[in-house]
Design a protein around this motif. Structure first.
Motif, short mmCIF file in Angstrom:
data_model
loop_
_atom_site.label_atom_id
_atom_site.label_comp_id
_atom_site.label_asym_id
_atom_site.label_seq_id
_atom_site.Cartn_x
_atom_site.Cartn_y
_atom_site.Cartn_z
N LEU A 14 -19.15 0.16 -42.02
CA LEU A 14 -18.21 1.10 -42.61
C LEU A 14 -18.94 2.04 -43.55
O LEU A 14 -19.75 1.61 -44.37
N GLY A 15 -18.70 3.33 -43.40
CA GLY A 15 -19.27 4.32 -44.30
C GLY A 15 -20.67 4.78 -43.95
O GLY A 15 -21.29 5.53 -44.71
N ALA A 16 -21.20 4.36 -42.81
CA ALA A 16 -22.57 4.73 -42.44
C ALA A 16 -22.68 6.15 -41.90
O ALA A 16 -23.77 6.70 -41.84
N GLY A 17 -21.57 6.76 -41.49
CA GLY A 17 -21.60 8.13 -41.00
C GLY A 17 -21.35 8.29 -39.51
O GLY A 17 -21.67 9.32 -38.93
N LYS A 18 -20.74 7.29 -38.89
CA LYS A 18 -20.50 7.35 -37.44
C LYS A 18 -19.56 8.50 -37.07
O LYS A 18 -19.86 9.28 -36.17
N SER A 19 -18.43 8.60 -37.75
CA SER A 19 -17.47 9.67 -37.46
C SER A 19 -18.09 11.03 -37.74
O SER A 19 -17.89 11.99 -36.99
N THR A 20 -18.84 11.12 -38.83
CA THR A 20 -19.50 12.39 -39.18
C THR A 20 -20.48 12.80 -38.09
O THR A 20 -20.53 13.98 -37.71
N LEU A 21 -21.24 11.85 -37.56
CA LEU A 21 -22.19 12.16 -36.49
C LEU A 21 -21.46 12.67 -35.25
O LEU A 21 -21.82 13.71 -34.69
N VAL A 22 -20.42 11.96 -34.82
CA VAL A 22 -19.68 12.37 -33.62
C VAL A 22 -19.03 13.74 -33.85
O VAL A 22 -19.11 14.62 -32.98
N GLN A 23 -18.43 13.95 -35.00
CA GLN A 23 -17.80 15.24 -35.31
C GLN A 23 -18.84 16.36 -35.35
O GLN A 23 -18.60 17.46 -34.84
N THR A 24 -19.99 16.10 -35.95
CA THR A 24 -21.04 17.12 -36.06
C THR A 24 -21.59 17.51 -34.69
O THR A 24 -21.73 18.69 -34.38
N LEU A 25 -21.90 16.52 -33.87
CA LEU A 25 -22.48 16.80 -32.56
C LEU A 25 -21.51 17.51 -31.63
O LEU A 25 -21.93 18.23 -30.72
N HIS A 27 -19.21 19.62 -32.74
CA HIS A 27 -18.76 20.82 -33.47
C HIS A 27 -17.30 20.70 -33.91
O HIS A 27 -16.53 21.65 -33.77
N GLY A 28 -16.92 19.53 -34.39
CA GLY A 28 -15.58 19.31 -34.92
C GLY A 28 -14.50 19.15 -33.88
O GLY A 28 -13.32 19.17 -34.21
N LYS A 29 -14.87 18.95 -32.63
CA LYS A 29 -13.87 18.85 -31.55
C LYS A 29 -13.62 17.41 -31.10
O LYS A 29 -12.98 17.19 -30.10
N ALA A 30 -14.11 16.44 -31.87
CA ALA A 30 -13.92 15.04 -31.49
C ALA A 30 -12.52 14.57 -31.87
O ALA A 30 -11.91 15.08 -32.79
N VAL A 31 -12.06 13.58 -31.14
CA VAL A 31 -10.82 12.89 -31.47
C VAL A 31 -11.21 11.76 -32.41
O VAL A 31 -12.08 10.97 -32.11
N VAL A 32 -10.54 11.70 -33.57
CA VAL A 32 -10.84 10.64 -34.52
C VAL A 32 -9.59 9.80 -34.75
O VAL A 32 -8.47 10.29 -34.61
N THR A 33 -9.81 8.55 -35.10
CA THR A 33 -8.69 7.63 -35.33
C THR A 33 -8.81 7.06 -36.73
O THR A 33 -8.97 5.86 -36.91
N GLY A 68 -17.53 6.63 -31.07
CA GLY A 68 -17.82 6.07 -32.39
C GLY A 68 -16.98 4.83 -32.62
O GLY A 68 -15.75 4.88 -32.53
N SER A 69 -17.63 3.71 -32.90
CA SER A 69 -16.89 2.45 -33.08
C SER A 69 -16.44 2.30 -34.53
O SER A 69 -17.04 2.87 -35.44
N PRO A 70 -15.40 1.51 -34.75
CA PRO A 70 -15.06 1.15 -36.12
C PRO A 70 -16.12 0.20 -36.67
O PRO A 70 -16.70 -0.58 -35.91
N GLY A 71 -16.40 0.29 -37.96
CA GLY A 71 -17.48 -0.50 -38.52
C GLY A 71 -17.11 -1.87 -39.04
O GLY A 71 -17.98 -2.73 -39.16
N GLN A 72 -15.85 -2.09 -39.34
CA GLN A 72 -15.45 -3.35 -39.95
C GLN A 72 -15.52 -4.49 -38.95
O GLN A 72 -15.19 -4.35 -37.79
N GLU A 73 -15.88 -5.66 -39.47
CA GLU A 73 -15.98 -6.85 -38.62
C GLU A 73 -14.66 -7.19 -37.94
O GLU A 73 -14.64 -7.68 -36.81
N ARG A 74 -13.54 -6.89 -38.59
CA ARG A 74 -12.23 -7.23 -38.00
C ARG A 74 -11.98 -6.48 -36.69
O ARG A 74 -11.11 -6.84 -35.92
N PHE A 75 -12.74 -5.40 -36.45
CA PHE A 75 -12.60 -4.64 -35.20
C PHE A 75 -13.72 -4.97 -34.21
O PHE A 75 -13.92 -4.25 -33.23
N SER A 76 -14.43 -6.06 -34.42
CA SER A 76 -15.58 -6.39 -33.57
C SER A 76 -15.18 -6.65 -32.11
O SER A 76 -16.01 -6.52 -31.22
N TYR A 77 -13.92 -6.98 -31.87
CA TYR A 77 -13.48 -7.21 -30.49
C TYR A 77 -13.60 -5.94 -29.64
O TYR A 77 -13.73 -6.02 -28.41
#
Length: 137
Positions: A14-25, A27-33, A68-77
Motif C-alpha cells: 500500500l502506498g508504493a505508487g502502483k496506481s500512480t505508475l499505471v496512471q502515468t504510463l 497518460h491519466g486514462k487508466a480505470v482506477v478502483t 495494478g493490484s491492491p497492496g493490502q494483504e486482505r486482497f491477496s486472493y
C-alpha cells in the motif's frame, strides 16, 4: 501483421505508487478502483480496492495492458488472478520509508507460487530526498 497483447501486473505494498505508475504510463486514462483508506497507519486518503487497468498502444499495433493490484494483504486472493497470463510483473516498494520487507515479500511469494518463471522488475519509488532511508548520507 499479427497484433500481440502484452500483460504486465504492477504489485507492491500500500502506498508504493502502483496506481500512480499505471496512471502515468497511460497518460491519466487508466480505470482506477480507489476507495477511502481505512488503515490509519498509512498517511494516504485513498487506496486501490480491486485493480487499476490501463492500456497503451505500442509501435507496430501491439498493445500493453497494465494491471495494478491492491497492496493490502486482505486482497491477496486477487493477486494470482491478476498474474494469470501475465508476461511480467513490476513490484514497487516505497523507498521513502522503512521498507516493509514482509509485505513486499508476500507479493514476491505470490508471484513465485503462481508464476515461478515470470520475469519480475523491482522498483524503488519516492527516492531522491535527502531523508530517504535507502540513500547513503
Amino acid at each position: 501483421m499479427t497484433v500481440r497483447e502484452h500483460k504486465i501486473v504492477v504489485m507492491g505494498p500500500l502506498g508504493a505508487g502502483k496506481s500512480t505508475l499505471v496512471q502515468t504510463l497511460t497518460h491519466g486514462k487508466a480505470v482506477v478502483t480507489e476507495a477511502r483508506n481505512t488503515d490509519p497507519t498509512v498517511g494516504k486518503e485513498y487506496t486501490t480496492v480491486a485493480m487499476d487497468y490501463g492500456d497503451i498502444d505500442l509501435p507496430g499495433g501491439d498493445r500493453l495492458r497494465l494491471y495494478g493490484s491492491p497492496g493490502q494483504e486482505r486482497f491477496s486472493y486477487i493477486w494470482p488472478i491478476l498474474l494469470a497470463g501475465a508476461e511480467g510483473a513490476i513490484v514497487l516498494v516505497d523507498g521513502s520509508t522503512d521498507v516493509d520487507t514482509t509485505l513486499a515479500g508476500q507479493h514476491l511469494k505470490a508471484i513465485a507460487d503462481t508464476a515461478p518463471t515470470l520475469p519480475v522488475v523491482i522498483g524503488i519509488t519516492k527516492c531522491g530526498r535527502t531523508d530517504d532511508p535507502l540513500l547513503p548520507h
